[in-house]
Design a protein around this motif. Structure first.
Motif, PDB file in Angstrom:
ATOM      1  N   ASP A 408      -5.683  -0.171   0.166  1.00 27.25           N
ATOM      2  CA  ASP A 408      -4.688   0.558  -0.824  1.00 27.25           C
ATOM      3  C   ASP A 408      -4.838   2.178  -0.725  1.00 27.25           C
ATOM      4  O   ASP A 408      -5.128   2.719  -1.760  1.00 27.25           O
ATOM      5  CB  ASP A 408      -5.094   0.058  -2.423  1.00 27.25           C
ATOM      6  CG  ASP A 408      -3.769   0.342  -3.023  1.00 27.25           C
ATOM      7  OD1 ASP A 408      -2.831   0.739  -2.804  1.00 27.25           O
ATOM      8  OD2 ASP A 408      -3.932   0.450  -4.548  1.00 27.25           O
ATOM      9  N   ARG A 411      -3.340   4.794  -2.968  1.00 27.41           N
ATOM     10  CA  ARG A 411      -3.301   4.923  -4.476  1.00 27.41           C
ATOM     11  C   ARG A 411      -4.178   6.232  -4.943  1.00 27.41           C
ATOM     12  O   ARG A 411      -5.001   6.856  -4.443  1.00 27.41           O
ATOM     13  CB  ARG A 411      -4.496   3.693  -4.814  1.00 27.41           C
ATOM     14  CG  ARG A 411      -4.547   3.769  -6.341  1.00 27.41           C
ATOM     15  CD  ARG A 411      -3.596   3.201  -7.203  1.00 27.41           C
ATOM     16  NE  ARG A 411      -2.970   2.112  -6.295  1.00 27.41           N
ATOM     17  CZ  ARG A 411      -1.596   1.578  -6.453  1.00 27.41           C
ATOM     18  NH1 ARG A 411      -0.965   2.135  -7.578  1.00 27.41           N
ATOM     19  NH2 ARG A 411      -1.296   0.801  -5.739  1.00 27.41           N
ATOM     20  N   THR A 534      -2.126  -4.570   2.652  1.00 26.62           N
ATOM     21  CA  THR A 534      -1.956  -3.665   1.673  1.00 26.62           C
ATOM     22  C   THR A 534      -0.714  -3.885   0.954  1.00 26.62           C
ATOM     23  O   THR A 534      -0.705  -3.827  -0.308  1.00 26.62           O
ATOM     24  CB  THR A 534      -1.405  -2.336   2.588  1.00 26.62           C
ATOM     25  OG1 THR A 534      -2.562  -1.970   3.448  1.00 26.62           O
ATOM     26  CG2 THR A 534      -0.808  -1.141   1.991  1.00 26.62           C
ATOM     27  N   GLU A 538      -0.384  -3.692  -3.269  1.00 24.97           N
ATOM     28  CA  GLU A 538       0.689  -3.011  -3.755  1.00 24.97           C
ATOM     29  C   GLU A 538       1.522  -3.593  -4.563  1.00 24.97           C
ATOM     30  O   GLU A 538       1.879  -3.306  -5.806  1.00 24.97           O
ATOM     31  CB  GLU A 538       1.415  -2.155  -2.670  1.00 24.97           C
ATOM     32  CG  GLU A 538       0.598  -1.242  -1.775  1.00 24.97           C
ATOM     33  CD  GLU A 538       1.504  -0.612  -0.871  1.00 24.97           C
ATOM     34  OE1 GLU A 538       2.447  -1.013  -0.428  1.00 24.97           O
ATOM     35  OE2 GLU A 538       1.040   0.599  -0.358  1.00 24.97           O
ATOM     36  N   GLU A 542       2.083  -3.395  -8.673  1.00 23.96           N
ATOM     37  CA  GLU A 542       3.497  -2.972  -9.139  1.00 23.96           C
ATOM     38  C   GLU A 542       4.134  -4.018 -10.083  1.00 23.96           C
ATOM     39  O   GLU A 542       4.229  -3.574 -11.316  1.00 23.96           O
ATOM     40  CB  GLU A 542       4.295  -3.136  -8.045  1.00 23.96           C
ATOM     41  CG  GLU A 542       5.665  -2.405  -8.384  1.00 23.96           C
ATOM     42  CD  GLU A 542       5.634  -1.283  -8.652  1.00 23.96           C
ATOM     43  OE1 GLU A 542       6.807  -0.978  -9.953  1.00 23.96           O
ATOM     44  OE2 GLU A 542       4.904  -0.437  -8.664  1.00 23.96           O
TER      45      GLU A 542
END
Length: 557
Positions: A408, A411, A534, A538, A542
């Motif tokens: 990530d 971020r 990844t 995410e 989210e």
């Protein structure tokens, strides 16, 4: 595994429960962490550490402070970057999937749910050491240390009081806790100042065999014997990050400030305790009985105050024996509820009240707390198990952050842990050292507890529990967990910390720590390479944000 994000400004649909309320500021978060750190550990930890390490117990506190500060910095980074309720269960979920996340959350829940009743029992034991109480209104059975009938009743009433405060909402909890924490900080600070002023014997630090009469073994063994237990609790701010007004700014600061203040306070408390001991009694009883043969195990500072002729301080300490552990118990009922809320297997655990609190999770935590008042292991043995479980929980932090930094990468990190390539594997090694020093007996028992939690997850997946999505378990990303735990069991069995006859003592004394560190580095580097893709990270983050915006109370993981 289920995690429900709190609602902020959006309204909640009429068909759904309201989300958690973001109304806790920096001081509320900081006091939650500091209040968790200052509990029965300050009343009991100094005596326990001194009996195991002698004058070198001061080194034990400094070492533990350094180790836990590294872990605190790591959790500060995670808490600011991923501000969610029950964060210690959520960070591994983002990095390794639902199975690993549930495993971490299960261990977190086990250690947290036991602390509130343990703190209450410590208060009752301390008060019971007073002759007037012990003889006329006994709260504890002297024969085995379990609570009497009236002790159990008082303990249950305390848990009910904690439950009521938590049900009033997180803002009410943080406001109620603020005054308690201020008291909890002032009393030990006052104790340090008074004892160092009226009774200071520097020769005590080298009495009965020199500064370190039990060598490195004693220094290390003191950590799981009460030192780490006293200093743990900094992560509570991250557990309540889902209710923070400004989590990206406040969570990391709250964790770091609480850890610094707590560490400094405990180090000075150990100095004051050892220096205030009566040199004649110390010479006669040795470090096993530094206060005298007839002194209760739960009244060290009270005894020192009486011996120094400071009767008023002794009275304050007895009052604090109720307030300090009680305040910590109050916090852990609330934060334990946030963890079960984050796990969320039964549907009811994900529901929140109009005040924005997970009502059924709080009631469940309280019910488990009451069960711990039944006859149980000694305070010291239970502390060892809780410390080991806490170390396992902390160990998930460095590997999760290391893995997320690989996957990530975009971020935002409002706070970044310094020198991550060094501190992340070092933090994982520190957690494993605490597990190792906590004895082989504790390690294998905790591994069984982990296995039970994982079986629960599998059963829930097989029966298609609504909060479990088997497709998001990510089994391959969790493959590192059992090689790690089994390796720690083997090292513990071959090592030097445990009951005579239960371990082999094959590893060289004082060098065994290097073996644990080397093993930790190998496991860390393997674990971070099993991170999920990844897009998976995410998506999970989210979805949590969408839940927060919509006030959704259940999200499949």
């Amino acid at each position: 595994m289920s995690r429900i994000s709190p609602s902020t400004t959006t309204s909640t649909p009429a068909t759904e429960s309201p989300g958690l309320k973001r109304n806790v500021g920096f001081w509320g978060l900081m006091f939650v962490s500091l209040g968790s750190i200052i509990g029965s550990g300050w009343l009991l930890g100094a005596l326990t550490a001194a009996s195991v390490a002698g004058g070198a117990s001061l080194i034990s506190w400094v070492l533990a402070a350094v180790m836990l500060m590294v872990l605190a910095l790591i959790h500060a980074d995670l808490g600011a970057a991923y501000p969610v309720a029950g964060g210690t269960a959520r960070y591994p979920h983002y990095a390794f999937g639902g199975f690993a996340g549930f495993t971490a959350g299960w261990v977190t829940y086990l250690q947290a749910v036991a602390i509130a009743p343990l703190e209450v029992e410590a208060s009752l034991d301390y008060v019971n050491s007073l002759p007037a109480v012990g003889k006329n209104f006994a709260l504890v059975n002297n024969a085995d240390g379990t609570l009497t009938g009236r002790g159990i009743v008082i303990g249950i009433l305390a848990i009910i009081l904690f439950t009521f405060v938590n049900l009033m909402g997180s803002k009410f909890l943080s406001d109620s806790n603020t005054g308690i924490v201020i008291w909890k900080f002032l009393v030990p600070t006052l104790t340090v100042v008074i004892l160092l002023s009226v009774s200071f014997h520097p020769q005590n630090f080298t009495a009965n065999g020199g500064f370190a009469p039990f060598g490195f073994h004693g220094i290390f063994a003191a950590l799981p014997a009460g030192v780490v237990f006293a200093l743990q609790g900094f992560e509570q701010a991250s557990q309540m990050a889902g209710e923070a007004r400004n989590p990206k700014k406040d969570v990391s600061r709250a964790i770091i400030v609480a850890m610094i203040v707590g560490a400094i306070l405990y180090i000075f408390l150990e100095v004051a305790f050892v220096a205030a001991l009566n040199p004649e009694l110390l010479a006669k009883g040795g470090w096993a009985k530094p206060l005298g043969a007839n002194v209760g195990a739960y009244g060290p500072y009270y005894t020192l105050a009486i011996g120094a002729g400071v009767g008023w301080l002794a009275v304050v300490l007895i009052i604090d024996a109720v307030i300090s552990p009680g305040g910590t118990g109050l916090i852990y009922i609330g934060t334990t509820a946030r963890i079960s809320y984050a796990l969320g297997l039964p549907k009811a655990l994900t529901k929140v009240s109009k005040r924005g609190v997970p009502i059924w999770s709080i009631l469940l935590a309280s019910a488990f707390g009451v069960l711990f008042f039944l006859p149980a292991p000694s305070w010291q043995e239970l502390v060892g198990l809780i410390t080991g479980a806490t170390a396992i929980m902390y160990a998930f932090g460095p590997v999760s952050l290391g893995a997320l930094m690989r996957s990530d990468v975009n971020r935002e990190h409002p706070y970044r842990v310094p020198f991550p390539r060094v501190l992340l594997p070092l933090g994982f090694a520190f957690a494993n050292l605490i597990i190792y020093w906590g004895t082989f007996y504790s390690t294998w028992r905790l591994a069984i507890a982990v296995l039970i939690g994982q079986v629960i997850f599998v059963i829930a997946a097989l029966v298609k529990a609504r909060s479990i999505d088997i497709a998001k378990a990510r089994w391959k990303s969790a493959l590192w967990i059992w090689p790690w735990l089994l390796g720690m069991i083997v090292i513990g069995y071959l090592g030097n910390y445990g009951k005579p006859g239960s371990i082999l003592h094959v590893l060289p004394e004082d060098w065994d720590a290097l073996i644990v560190i080397a093993f930790s580095i190998v496991v860390y580097n393997f674990a971070i390479r099993t991170v999920v893709a990844t897009e998976v990270v995410e998506e999970a983050v989210e979805l949590d944000k969408q839940d927060e915006a919509a006030g959704v109370t259940v999200h499949k993981n």
